[in-house]
Design an enzyme around this catalytic site. Sequence first.
Site, PDB file in Angstrom:
ATOM      1  N   GLU A   8      13.684  -0.707   8.324  1.00  0.00           N
ATOM      2  CA  GLU A   8      14.070  -0.352   6.410  1.00  0.00           C
ATOM      3  C   GLU A   8      15.591  -1.180   5.737  1.00  0.00           C
ATOM      4  O   GLU A   8      15.122  -1.459   4.753  1.00  0.00           O
ATOM      5  CB  GLU A   8      13.915   1.041   6.828  1.00  0.00           C
ATOM      6  CG  GLU A   8      16.094   1.105   6.686  1.00  0.00           C
ATOM      7  CD  GLU A   8      15.898   1.799   8.527  1.00  0.00           C
ATOM      8  OE1 GLU A   8      15.072   1.194   9.046  1.00  0.00           O
ATOM      9  OE2 GLU A   8      16.983   2.456   8.669  1.00  0.00           O
ATOM     10  N   HIS A  35      16.465  -1.418  12.692  1.00  0.00           N
ATOM     11  CA  HIS A  35      16.153  -1.159  11.405  1.00  0.00           C
ATOM     12  C   HIS A  35      15.346  -1.628  10.487  1.00  0.00           C
ATOM     13  O   HIS A  35      16.355  -2.198   9.313  1.00  0.00           O
ATOM     14  CB  HIS A  35      17.490  -0.726  10.538  1.00  0.00           C
ATOM     15  CG  HIS A  35      18.477   0.202  11.193  1.00  0.00           C
ATOM     16  ND1 HIS A  35      18.551   1.902  11.249  1.00  0.00           N
ATOM     17  CD2 HIS A  35      19.714   0.540  11.992  1.00  0.00           C
ATOM     18  CE1 HIS A  35      19.228   2.612  11.636  1.00  0.00           C
ATOM     19  NE2 HIS A  35      19.887   1.580  12.287  1.00  0.00           N
ATOM     20  N   CYS A  44      16.627   4.235  15.647  1.00  0.00           N
ATOM     21  CA  CYS A  44      17.560   4.269  16.328  1.00  0.00           C
ATOM     22  C   CYS A  44      17.894   5.551  16.237  1.00  0.00           C
ATOM     23  O   CYS A  44      17.306   6.075  17.062  1.00  0.00           O
ATOM     24  CB  CYS A  44      18.150   3.952  14.886  1.00  0.00           C
ATOM     25  SG  CYS A  44      20.232   3.662  15.424  1.00  0.00           S
TER      26      CYS A  44
END
Lengths: 97, 232
Positions: free
Chosen positions: B201, B199, B82
């Site tokens: 994560e 993302h 990002c």
Amino acid sequence: MIGLRHLPGAGQGQMLYSGRIHVTLKSGVLDPQGDTVARSLLALGYDQVKQVRIGKYLQVGLEAEGQEEARAALEEMCRQLLANPVIEQYEIEVVPA
Amino acid sequence: MVVFPGSNCDADVLHVVQQVLGQEGRFVWHREEDLSGFDCVVLPGGFSYGDYLRPGAIARFSPVMRAVTAFAAAGGLVLGICNGFQVLLEAGLLPGAMLVNDSVQFRCLETWLRVENAATPFTVACRPGQVLRVPVAHHEGNYYADPATLAELEAQAQVVLRYVNQNGEETPEANPNGSARNIAGIINRYGNVLGLMPHPERCAEPILGNTDGRYLWNSLLSWVQQGGGRVV
């Protein structure tokens, strides 16, 4: 941030200049914000609007020995940080502060 | 995990590395200049320096970015997520630039990604063409590069992840930001620097309802474990 009023006075042989910089998207690069504003203007009845391009206006107060030196410094600042050459172009105007 | 002022996904990434993958990791403040000893450097998501001027424009001049550039040049693995992707673009470690999303909205939603190149350190645990569900959350994710650069990226298989629909089809509707050629993630020529807008994560544990991000983290882990992170 350093406001113009906080700049120290010009040093020996130095003049204060104001750089007026317009950073805009290169022609051909999509400007979603400009397109949205253009649609809004058309919705308001401004039928004559053909295009809107949105950019940034920066005022840089700086010291230099002359106008050309000020411009050269501003050019370098634009290349290094103020504009992204992949998508943006810039125009510089230098005036005595 | 490099931390810039305004990074806000750094703790999420460290959590995944330590708690989910069981690996060592630590935060690296943006003033640090030594990255020796690391297998991989992650530039996390967030709003470094408030996204002032352009996302990533100020962060790229952080002291740590000199170290990241040297680390990458020596073949170290660098992953930009990002805002981290935006920093890599501004720093010239990856080609192209980001424009405002074509919707002019901050888009925070689930996307589906097709793995276009499963031979990179970041995707070796994926099948070629595998479709992963990974969320995005950004305002400037509309990837732009001139036609020659795009052609070069495609020719060199540097487009690693592309936005697709659930069936793996590349459609305009599946593209959350207007990104050129539905590009979600690209890798550098040498194959050691990856930037992606989604993302991974945020989808690496069952408690979050989605573990597809693990494919990318597992790739990284197995790559490092099978001979170190150096690519070049």
